[in-house]
Write a protein that holds these residues in place. Structure first.
Motif, PDB file in Angstrom:
ATOM      1  N   GLU A 157       0.789  -1.180   0.149  1.00 11.98           N
ATOM      2  CA  GLU A 157       0.009   0.214   0.085  1.00 11.98           C
ATOM      3  C   GLU A 157       0.900   1.275   0.029  1.00 11.98           C
ATOM      4  N   ARG A 158       1.959   1.028   0.858  1.00 10.80           N
ATOM      5  CA  ARG A 158       2.735   2.305   0.858  1.00 10.80           C
ATOM      6  C   ARG A 158       3.591   2.746  -0.568  1.00 10.80           C
ATOM      7  N   HIS A 161       0.898   4.153  -2.913  1.00  9.44           N
ATOM      8  CA  HIS A 161       0.636   5.418  -2.579  1.00  9.44           C
ATOM      9  C   HIS A 161       1.560   6.205  -2.925  1.00  9.44           C
ATOM     10  N   ALA A 164       1.130   6.885  -6.743  1.00  9.39           N
ATOM     11  CA  ALA A 164       0.172   7.721  -6.978  1.00  9.39           C
ATOM     12  C   ALA A 164       0.450   8.962  -6.674  1.00  9.39           C
ATOM     13  N   VAL A 165       1.348   9.520  -5.740  1.00 11.97           N
ATOM     14  CA  VAL A 165       1.866  10.666  -5.611  1.00 11.97           C
ATOM     15  C   VAL A 165       2.451  11.245  -6.711  1.00 11.97           C
ATOM     16  N   GLU A 283      -3.543  -6.163  -6.155  1.00 10.25           N
ATOM     17  CA  GLU A 283      -4.144  -5.548  -5.007  1.00 10.25           C
ATOM     18  C   GLU A 283      -5.546  -6.429  -4.785  1.00 10.25           C
ATOM     19  N   ALA A 327      -4.177   1.211   5.501  1.00  8.44           N
ATOM     20  CA  ALA A 327      -4.254   2.632   5.384  1.00  8.44           C
ATOM     21  C   ALA A 327      -5.477   3.053   4.204  1.00  8.44           C
ATOM     22  N   GLN A 329      -5.341   2.765   0.964  1.00  2.00           N
ATOM     23  CA  GLN A 329      -4.788   3.560  -0.205  1.00  2.00           C
ATOM     24  C   GLN A 329      -4.643   2.756  -1.398  1.00  2.00           C
ATOM     25  N   GLY A 333      -5.365   4.242  -4.965  1.00  2.00           N
ATOM     26  CA  GLY A 333      -4.241   4.110  -5.998  1.00  2.00           C
ATOM     27  C   GLY A 333      -4.626   3.448  -7.368  1.00  2.00           C
ATOM     28  N   GLU A 336      -6.658   6.076  -9.079  1.00  2.00           N
ATOM     29  CA  GLU A 336      -6.067   7.180  -9.707  1.00  2.00           C
ATOM     30  C   GLU A 336      -5.399   6.637 -10.926  1.00  2.00           C
TER      31      GLU A 336
END
Length: 366
Positions: A157-158, A161, A164-165, A283, A327, A329, A333, A336
């Motif tokens: 997940e990290r 994320h 995605a950022v 995922e 989280a 995310q 993600g 996105e």
């Protein structure tokens, strides 16, 4: 420390301990009694592979001998590996009965019905203890495995994320380049073209032509850079070498759950779309293993001419799952990713108690 001892040595030690217990408690020295005790002790070496069969082999010896180690060890091995609690309850009762009634079966005059009942209750407690211990060890092992899965899921997940950022930053940079830089370079090209037409001397016309040519080349390079930025990154920006659809079969096979991959996609699917579909399957299978223990999953690849996509559907869990932190995310993600490629992403529960994840991406997404 006990885990460092090789399994053959542990088996030999347990068989020797059971044989010592049988020898110290031996009171039926007939050939049949000795044979049943030897079978019960020797069978303990196979308790890991055949726990139920080993337990059943200890029952005859328990009926004619006052042994403890062999039936207790067999019950513990069965409880450590079995998830059928009704079976464990039946085995506890059979073991207690066998230990309680062996005296009457051997015509011991001191035994009576009252003492048999007392022995039964006592032996029920004795037989329950290794079962509870085995179930506790099984739960501890499941919890340790689940904690490892949680850590892997959180790391995944990290990573998603962070990607995605980066994707949002690249999209913002692409918009700025398209709306500001490209517009200004276009004006330079237009002005240079007008200057080339209006210039009186050959030197000015040549300079204007050079400026216009460089501006056009710069516009082409800017369009290429904007396209690459909108494609959710390339090899130079990804955290690791990115997988493609060719890696899906290995991903499904190594997911740790019962999953089936069906369908196929055209060979012309772009690399960004392949990565998005792969991450969707990754995922979804991670969430099945994390939140739906015992569930099965189906991964379906499909295309309808205008778009390609994947649908991952899992059945209802067959066991209760532990409340696991997250989280939240992962699915965000994926949405996105779909938005960047002008696709759609949907997720939600099914009528059968499972869960479905679906991503659709236009065929021309690149």
């Amino acid at each position: 420390m006990w885990n460092r001892v090789p399994p053959p040595a542990r088996d030999a030690g347990l068989v020797a301990l059971a044989a010592l217990d049988a020898w110290l408690s031996l009171w039926n020295d007939t050939p049949l009694g000795l044979a049943l005790a030897a079978i019960a002790c020797g069978a303990l070496a196979l308790r890991r592979r055949f726990p139920l069969a080993v337990f059943l082999l200890t029952l005859p010896a328990t009926l004619v001998q006052d042994i403890v180690v062999a039936p207790v060890a067999a019950l513990y091995a069965l409880a450590e590996r079995s998830r059928d609690r009704r079976l464990l309850g039946v085995c506890v009762f059979l073991s207690a009965v066998a230990m309680a009634v062996h005296a009457p079966l051997n015509d011991d005059p001191s035994a009576s019905r009252a003492w048999t009942l007392i022995f039964l209750l006592y032996n029920l407690a004795t037989a329950t203890a290794p079962v509870l211990l085995g179930q506790l060890v099984q739960a501890r092992r499941d919890l340790a495995r689940r904690l490892v899965e949680i850590e892997e899921a959180r790391e995944h997940e990290r990573e998603l994320h962070a990607q995605a950022v980066l994707a949002r930053e690249r999209a913002q940079l692409a918009r700025e380049m398209h709306d500001v830089v490209s517009h200004q370079v276009s004006l330079i090209a237009v002005q240079a073209g007008a200057m080339q037409v209006a210039a009186k001397d050959a030197g000015s016309r040549e300079a204007a032509r050079t400026i216009r040519s460089l501006s056009v080349d710069t516009l082409d390079e800017l369009r290429t850079m904007v396209t690459l930025l909108r494609a959710s990154g390339g090899a130079s920006t990804e955290l690791t070498p990115q997988p493609t659809l060719a890696d899906l079969r290995r991903l499904v096979a190594s997911s740790g759950i019962e999953a089936e991959l069906t369908g196929d996609l055209p060979a012309t699917v772009g690399t960004p779309a392949q990565r998005a579909l792969y991450r969707t399957v990754q995922e979804a299978l991670t969430n099945v293993r994390k939140h739906a223990p015992g569930a099965t999953a189906t991964v379906e690849l499909w295309h309808d001419g205008d778009a390609v996509g994947v649908t991952v559907t899992n059945s209802a869990p067959s066991r209760l799952s532990l409340p696991l932190p997250g989280a939240h995310q992962g699915l965000l993600g994926l949405k996105e990713r779909a938005d960047i490629l002008h696709g759609t992403f949907e997720s939600g529960p099914t009528d059968q108690g499972g869960y479905r994840v679906r991503m659709r991406i236009p065929s021309r997404a690149d």
